[in-house]
Enzyme design. Structure first.
Site, PDB file in Angstrom:
ATOM      1  NE  ARG A  36      -2.251  -1.049   3.582  1.00 53.92           N
ATOM      2  CZ  ARG A  36      -1.535  -0.702   4.557  1.00 53.92           C
ATOM      3  NH1 ARG A  36      -1.861   0.531   4.165  1.00 53.92           N
ATOM      4  NH2 ARG A  36      -1.205  -1.639   5.652  1.00 53.92           N
ATOM      5  CE1 TYR A  52       0.299  -6.043  -2.270  1.00 58.19           C
ATOM      6  CE2 TYR A  52      -0.881  -4.348  -0.812  1.00 58.19           C
ATOM      7  CZ  TYR A  52      -0.259  -5.177  -0.648  1.00 58.19           C
ATOM      8  OH  TYR A  52      -0.334  -5.533   0.175  1.00 58.19           O
ATOM      9  CE  LYS A 102      -6.866  -3.893   5.601  1.00 61.42           C
ATOM     10  NZ  LYS A 102      -5.418  -4.417   5.722  1.00 61.42           N
ATOM     11  CB  SER A 138       0.172  -3.821   7.133  1.00 61.96           C
ATOM     12  OG  SER A 138      -1.258  -2.707   7.465  1.00 61.96           O
ATOM     13  CB  CYS A 166       1.662  -6.493  13.475  1.00 58.36           C
ATOM     14  SG  CYS A 166       2.821  -5.301  12.905  1.00 58.36           S
ATOM     15  CG  ASP A 187      -7.309  -7.321   7.432  1.00 58.41           C
ATOM     16  OD1 ASP A 187      -5.843  -7.487   7.878  1.00 58.41           O
ATOM     17  OD2 ASP A 187      -7.516  -6.664   6.399  1.00 58.41           O
ATOM     18  NE  ARG A 231       0.217  -8.907   2.042  1.00 59.81           N
ATOM     19  CZ  ARG A 231      -0.328  -8.356   3.351  1.00 59.81           C
ATOM     20  NH1 ARG A 231      -1.647  -9.109   3.668  1.00 59.81           N
ATOM     21  NH2 ARG A 231       0.214  -7.428   4.406  1.00 59.81           N
TER      22      ARG A 231
HETATM   23  P1  GTP Z   1      -1.716  -7.759   7.342  1.00 62.92           P
HETATM   24  O1  GTP Z   1      -2.742  -9.571   6.262  1.00 62.92           O
HETATM   25  O2  GTP Z   1      -0.749  -6.913   6.552  1.00 62.92           O
HETATM   26  O3  GTP Z   1      -2.954  -6.835   8.038  1.00 62.92           O
HETATM   27  O4  GTP Z   1      -0.848  -8.616   8.478  1.00 62.92           O
HETATM   28  P2  GTP Z   1      -1.335  -9.597   9.209  1.00 62.92           P
HETATM   29  O5  GTP Z   1      -1.325  -8.273  11.423  1.00 62.92           O
HETATM   30  O6  GTP Z   1      -2.788 -10.679   9.585  1.00 62.92           O
HETATM   31  O7  GTP Z   1       0.155 -10.342  10.087  1.00 62.92           O
HETATM   32  P3  GTP Z   1       0.457 -12.038  10.250  1.00 62.92           P
HETATM   33  O8  GTP Z   1       0.088 -13.293  11.040  1.00 62.92           O
HETATM   34  O9  GTP Z   1       0.299 -12.391   8.880  1.00 62.92           O
HETATM   35  O10 GTP Z   1       1.864 -11.809  10.258  1.00 62.92           O
HETATM   36  C1  GTP Z   1       3.028 -11.083   9.480  1.00 62.92           C
HETATM   37  C2  GTP Z   1       4.281 -11.564   9.994  1.00 62.92           C
HETATM   38  O11 GTP Z   1       4.368 -11.521  11.396  1.00 62.92           O
HETATM   39  C3  GTP Z   1       4.565 -13.088   9.434  1.00 62.92           C
HETATM   40  O12 GTP Z   1       5.789 -13.087   9.013  1.00 62.92           O
HETATM   41  C4  GTP Z   1       4.179 -13.425  10.717  1.00 62.92           C
HETATM   42  O13 GTP Z   1       5.050 -14.901  10.595  1.00 62.92           O
HETATM   43  C5  GTP Z   1       4.567 -12.789  11.562  1.00 62.92           C
HETATM   44  N1  GTP Z   1       4.368 -13.693  12.879  1.00 62.92           N
HETATM   45  C6  GTP Z   1       3.079 -13.290  13.116  1.00 62.92           C
HETATM   46  N2  GTP Z   1       2.585 -13.795  14.318  1.00 62.92           N
HETATM   47  C7  GTP Z   1       3.689 -14.162  15.388  1.00 62.92           C
HETATM   48  C8  GTP Z   1       4.525 -13.743  16.592  1.00 62.92           C
HETATM   49  O14 GTP Z   1       3.328 -14.585  17.641  1.00 62.92           O
HETATM   50  N3  GTP Z   1       5.351 -14.444  16.805  1.00 62.92           N
HETATM   51  C9  GTP Z   1       6.678 -13.600  15.706  1.00 62.92           C
HETATM   52  N4  GTP Z   1       7.796 -13.530  15.808  1.00 62.92           N
HETATM   53  N5  GTP Z   1       5.977 -13.667  14.919  1.00 62.92           N
HETATM   54  C10 GTP Z   1       4.816 -13.370  13.805  1.00 62.92           C
HETATM   55  C1  SPV Z   2      -2.433  -4.457   5.365  1.00 65.18           C
HETATM   56  O1  SPV Z   2      -1.796  -3.983   4.384  1.00 65.18           O
HETATM   57  O2  SPV Z   2      -3.211  -4.385   6.300  1.00 65.18           O
HETATM   58  C2  SPV Z   2      -3.484  -6.104   4.565  1.00 65.18           C
HETATM   59  C3  SPV Z   2      -2.866  -5.946   3.021  1.00 65.18           C
HETATM   60  O3  SPV Z   2      -4.414  -6.189   5.286  1.00 65.18           O
HETATM   61  S1  SPV Z   2      -3.805  -4.607   2.273  1.00 65.18           S
HETATM   62  O4  SPV Z   2      -4.948  -5.826   1.883  1.00 65.18           O
HETATM   63  O5  SPV Z   2      -2.991  -4.744   0.969  1.00 65.18           O
HETATM   64  O6  SPV Z   2      -3.892  -3.864   3.156  1.00 65.18           O
HETATM   65 MN    MN Z   3      -4.373  -6.070   7.690  1.00 61.89          MN
END
Ligand code: GTP
Ligand code: SPV
Ligand code: MN
Length: 595
Positions: A69, A197, A206, A248, A250, A277, A375
């Site tokens: 984004r 993207y 979003k 995002s 996290c 999400d 993704r």
């Molecule tokens: P968006 O889709 O961008 O909103 O991201 P999200 O908040 O859904 O994050 P996601 O669960 O995809 O995790 C993002 C990154 O953080 C990945 O590379 C995961 O492997 C890592 N991650 C997630 N949970 C943990 C955790 O509990 N510990 C650690 N060390 N890394 C984590």
């Molecule tokens: C985020 O960035 O919080 C996502 C991926 O969930 S996107 O749809 O690109 O915003």
């Molecule tokens: Mn998100």
């Protein structure tokens, strides 16, 4: 098709602007999907993956300058600048339509414009919102097909005079200097041009479900939040639903589908996924907040996903999945960093270049096979732990909110706010180290209230006020917690194993909601009492746990300064209660003088 005159007129207007060669109304059928895939395979827009190993899966690369984004090109276009607030980029509606219009003009010549009717939330539910996206990208059509309820059934539900969000997308030249992501909340309109993207172009996500929906929600009395929704069933068979806002990349997707560690599984814990999400929430007669996930798919971060960290995501993505910007192996399967198994001897990287492990660029930096923000787009219905009630139009009752981010130092593993008002302050003071999900400097700590900084469709000071007001209407409000899976030790290592083990923290949270767990009071809130987190089967020394849960007054004094600066930016519009909580926290640390 449709008898909705407003819709027909709007499509005509947009076609006059963009001048596509053809207009195709999407019906959402299987035959349509196959036809579009075939076309996209022929042009190279998509690459068909190995159908034996990954049935129904396809591969896509975005332009090199178009992989996350672009928040600096994302604007809230309200008549008055104050209504967008100091944390949003603002443009007047006139300027927005004019500047984006100039880029859209004639940009679909030689292309097809797809009309994509979609419903966020089950079709026909009073909880749902209908949108129509016009796009010249087959990739967008196929993604929207996974992420939303899409097709003719939506037009039927819309009827002849139903309301819908007007969402126009054009790839144009995918030139970052001719890219704009514009929300016009007062017109229920989105214009996105110059990007291909995900978050910039899947306009139901979003742009609609957060930026436009947060604005509509405040008018209509509900909440649109950047939150996962997960259900925790305890050994007594009691189900508790938790919603969590992390910025995002996290950990929302991972937490939403976590697998209980063996010792807790043996005790009878079970975890089910509602959403990963976005949460839309309303107050029901019982005085509780009820949440639905408006999406039907997951658009998840690929790197770091493997059979160890997130087996449910792995199982979900074995079929009918679109992979974007990962590495492509010679056998037509895909690979990414921190996935499973050793890297392939050679592959094509996310840009389509020859790649082998350990390659470095001119500056000696390792070249990754997959982009860090690569993704998957995958149907939620395929997730092994999807809750049986995940599409219940009534939603699920939320018992706890989690706020959290990546904080190497400051925030303990978990703490509980004292009450709703303090909890809103905890959400409003969230901050996190920047990830690859948006353009900007990686690792830099930025304030990201409720993980909504890039997604709030109106003035964030008013947003805090709306949260405070919502609390007053709830007779049974969710308890509010803060978590941090990312605290590091002196050597920069993560002592907390995260992922499935996070259930131990969720278990404490669930028990706190039921008054069944012990806590100790600190200036920032309640932390687990020693021994209150179930550590069976996990070997972390008590000393390390103590550190993970500790509160450092010096670190907080620094953060308080930063918080003050951030809040000052909102001027008079910031609710007094937020300053009240700020002063109270300062006082609890004994910093009365630095108010
Ligand atoms: P968006 O889709 O961008 O909103 O991201 P999200 O908040 O859904 O994050 P996601 O669960 O995809 O995790 C993002 C990154 O953080 C990945 O590379 C995961 O492997 C890592 N991650 C997630 N949970 C943990 C955790 O509990 N510990 C650690 N060390 N890394 C984590
Ligand atoms: C985020 O960035 O919080 C996502 C991926 O969930 S996107 O749809 O690109 O915003
Ligand atoms: Mn998100």
């Amino acid at each position: 098709m449709t008898g909705n005159i407003k819709l027909k007129n709007w499509v005509k207007e947009c076609a006059e602007l963009c001048q596509p060669d053809n207009i195709v109304w999407c019906d959402g059928s299987e035959a349509e999907k196959e036809r579009l895939e075939k076309q996209a395979f022929a042009t190279g827009e998509l690459i068909q993956l190995n159908q034996e190993k990954l049935p129904g899966c396809a591969y896509h690369r975005t332009a090199t300058n178009d992989v996350a984004r672009t928040e600096h090109l994302t604007f809230i276009c309200t008549r008055r600048k104050e209504d967008a607030g100091p944390t949003n980029n603002w443009m007047s509606p006139e300027e927005g339509y004019e500047r984006a219009g100039a880029i859209f003009r004639g940009s679909m010549r030689g292309r097809t414009m797809y009309v994509i009717p979609f419903s966020m939330g089950p079709i026909g539910s009073p909880f749902s919102k209908i949108g129509v996206e016009l796009s010249d990208s087959i990739y967008v059509v196929l993604n929207m097909r996974i992420m939303t309820n899409m097709g003719q059934a939506v037009l039927n539900a819309l009827g002849t005079d139903g309301k819908f969000t007007k969402a126009l997308h054009g790839k144009a030249e995918r030139d970052i200097n001719k890219r704009l992501i514009l929300q016009f909340p007062e017109d229920n309109t989105i214009w996105s041009v110059g990007s291909g993207y995900g978050g910039n172009v899947l306009l139901g996500k979003k742009c609609l479900s957060l930026r436009i929906a947060s604005y509509l929600g405040r008018q209509e009395g509900w909440l649109a939040e950047h939150m996962l929704i997960v259900g925790i069933q305890d050994p007594q068979g009691r189900m508790t639903y938790i919603a969590g806002a992390f910025p995002s990349a996290c950990g929302k997707t991972n937490l939403a589908m976590l697998v209980p560690p063996e010792a807790l599984k043996a005790k009878g814990f079970k975890v089910v996924t509602i959403g990963d999400d976005i949460a839309w929430m309303r107050i029901k007669e019982d005085g509780r907040l009820w949440a639905v996930n408006p999406e039907t798919g997951f658009f998840g971060v690929v790197p770091g996903t493997n059979w160890q960290t997130n087996p449910n995501a792995m199982a979900t993505t074995q079929k009918n999945t679109i992979y974007t910007n990962v590495a492509l192996k010679p056998d037509g399967t895909v690979w990414w960093e921190d996935g499973d198994g050793p890297p392939p001897a050679e592959a094509q990287d996310w840009q389509g270049n020859y790649w082998r492990p350990g390659m470095t660029d001119e500056d000696g930096k390792t070249v990754t096979g997959a982009h860090p923000n690569s993704r998957f787009t995958t149907p939620a219905s395929q997730c092994p732990c999807i809750a049986p009630n995940w599409q219940d139009p009534e939603g699920v009752p939320i018992s706890a909110f989690l706020f959290g981010g990546r904080r190497a130092r400051l925030a303990p593993l978990v703490y509980q706010s004292f009450n709703w008002q303090h909890g809103v302050f905890v959400g409003a003071t969230m901050a996190s180290e920047r990830t690859a999900a948006q353009y900007g400097k990686l690792g830099e700590v930025r304030r990201d209230p409720m993980a909504m900084l890039p997604f709030c469709g109106y003035n964030m000071a008013d947003y805090f006020g709306y949260w405070l007001a919502t609390g007053k209407k709830l007779t049974n409000p969710p308890k509010i917690f803060h978590v941090n899976w990312f605290r590091t030790d002196e050597r920069g290592k993560l002592p907390w194993p995260g992922f499935g083990e996070n259930l131990r923290v969720l278990d404490w949270i669930v028990k706190r909601c039921r008054d069944e767990a012990a806590a100790e009071e600190t200036p920032i809130g309640y932390v687990p009492a020693p021994g209150a987190i179930d550590m069976s089967g996990l070997d972390i020394p008590a000393k390390v746990m103590e550190k993970l849960l500790s509160v450092s007054p010096d670190d907080w004094a620094d953060d308080l300064k930063n918080i003050k600066e951030f809040f000052t930016g909102f001027g008079d519009r910031l609710p007094g209660e937020i300053w009240e909580e700020y002063r109270a926290l300062n006082d609890r640390f004994g910093n009365g003088a630095s108010r």
